[in-house]
Scaffold this active site. Structure first.
Site, PDB file in Angstrom:
ATOM      1  N   LYS A   1      -2.320   6.272  14.154  1.00 18.86           N
ATOM      2  CA  LYS A   1      -1.277   5.612  13.510  1.00 18.86           C
ATOM      3  C   LYS A   1       0.132   5.776  14.253  1.00 18.86           C
ATOM      4  CE  LYS A   1       0.599   5.019   9.009  1.00 18.86           C
ATOM      5  NZ  LYS A   1       0.505   5.254   7.755  1.00 18.86           N
TER       6      LYS A   1
ATOM      7  N   ASP B   1      -4.354   9.008   5.153  1.00 19.59           N
ATOM      8  CA  ASP B   1      -3.384   9.191   6.431  1.00 19.59           C
ATOM      9  C   ASP B   1      -2.615  10.116   6.471  1.00 19.59           C
ATOM     10  OD1 ASP B   1      -4.126   6.273   6.605  1.00 19.59           O
ATOM     11  OD2 ASP B   1      -2.152   5.660   6.809  1.00 19.59           O
TER      12      ASP B   1
ATOM     13  N   LYS C   1      -3.694   2.204  14.074  1.00 21.45           N
ATOM     14  CA  LYS C   1      -2.696   1.263  13.026  1.00 21.45           C
ATOM     15  C   LYS C   1      -1.389   1.217  13.284  1.00 21.45           C
ATOM     16  CE  LYS C   1      -1.589   1.956   8.087  1.00 21.45           C
ATOM     17  NZ  LYS C   1      -2.065   2.842   6.731  1.00 21.45           N
TER      18      LYS C   1
END
Length: 217
Positions: free
Chosen positions: A154, A92, A183
């Site tokens: 995300k 990430d 996400k």
């Protein structure tokens, strides 16, 4: 949504600056027990998490350029490469929100592309600090991530002034369509909140209280 279904959405997360080894061990044990999608830990804990989760169905996720996203793209790419070598199976990365605020989409595309190249087949999720961005900026960031070959976008690091919202998730899902995952992360504390994010379009949930979520607490 059943407990069995929701567990596979969860990245069981511990990114606190003062996280202890025992806390990381507990995180991994819980992830194994509840068959979460992954654990998400800082890069320094990747070797430990990889060792504890070897042979399980739980991925080892880590963060790069975290939490500000203000490091050089080359640094993010190198950090990703080292983390993968240490055992990370998902990454990430935090994009440069300053450049997003400047509307320098070329910069965003290039930095995401550079990190994705370092990741190869490893799943790359790109963190936008959505609480700092306008709806239009969120959309443009998502388009840049699609163009750069990212796998997910995300909502948040969880370290800024706001976390995930269903509004942001809906915008991101509409912007990426079915091309990328979304996400939702930051401030999700209950099963109801997690389910609301999934209904809004999230395909992963980043949460530090994954056990409480699957228990419906």
């Amino acid at each position: 949504m059943s407990k069995v279904e929701i567990n596979k959405f969860i990245d069981h997360t511990l990114l606190k600056q003062d996280a202890s080894i025992d806390a990381i061990k507990k995180l991994c044990l819980e992830a194994k027990q509840y068959h979460f999608a992954s654990v998400c830990v800082n890069p320094g804990f990747v070797p430990l998490a990889a060792k504890l989760l070897k042979g399980t169905d739980v991925k080892v996720c880590t963060v790069v350029g975290f939490p500000l996203g203000a490091t050089l793209p080359e640094s993010k790419a190198y950090e990703a490469k080292l983390a993968i070598k240490a055992g990370a199976t998902e990454v990430d990365m935090v994009l440069n929100d300053s450049m997003a605020k400047e509307h320098d989409w070329k910069y965003i595309v290039n930095e995401v592309k550079l990190v994705k190249k370092a990741c190869g087949n490893i799943l790359l999720k790109v963190i936008l600090e959505t609480c700092l961005l306008t709806d239009k900026e969120i959309i443009e960031c998502c388009k840049a991530c699609v163009k750069a070959g990212a796998d997910y976008v995300k909502t948040s690091t969880g370290f800024s002034k706001g976390g995930a919202t269903t509004h942001a998730v809906k915008i991101m899902r509409k912007a990426v369509g079915k091309k990328l995952g979304v996400k939702a992360s930051g401030g999700i504390h209950s099963a109801r909140e997690a389910e609301d994010m999934i209904i809004a379009g999230a395909s992963r949930i980043g949460a530090s209280c994954g056990v409480a979520i699957v228990k419906g607490e």
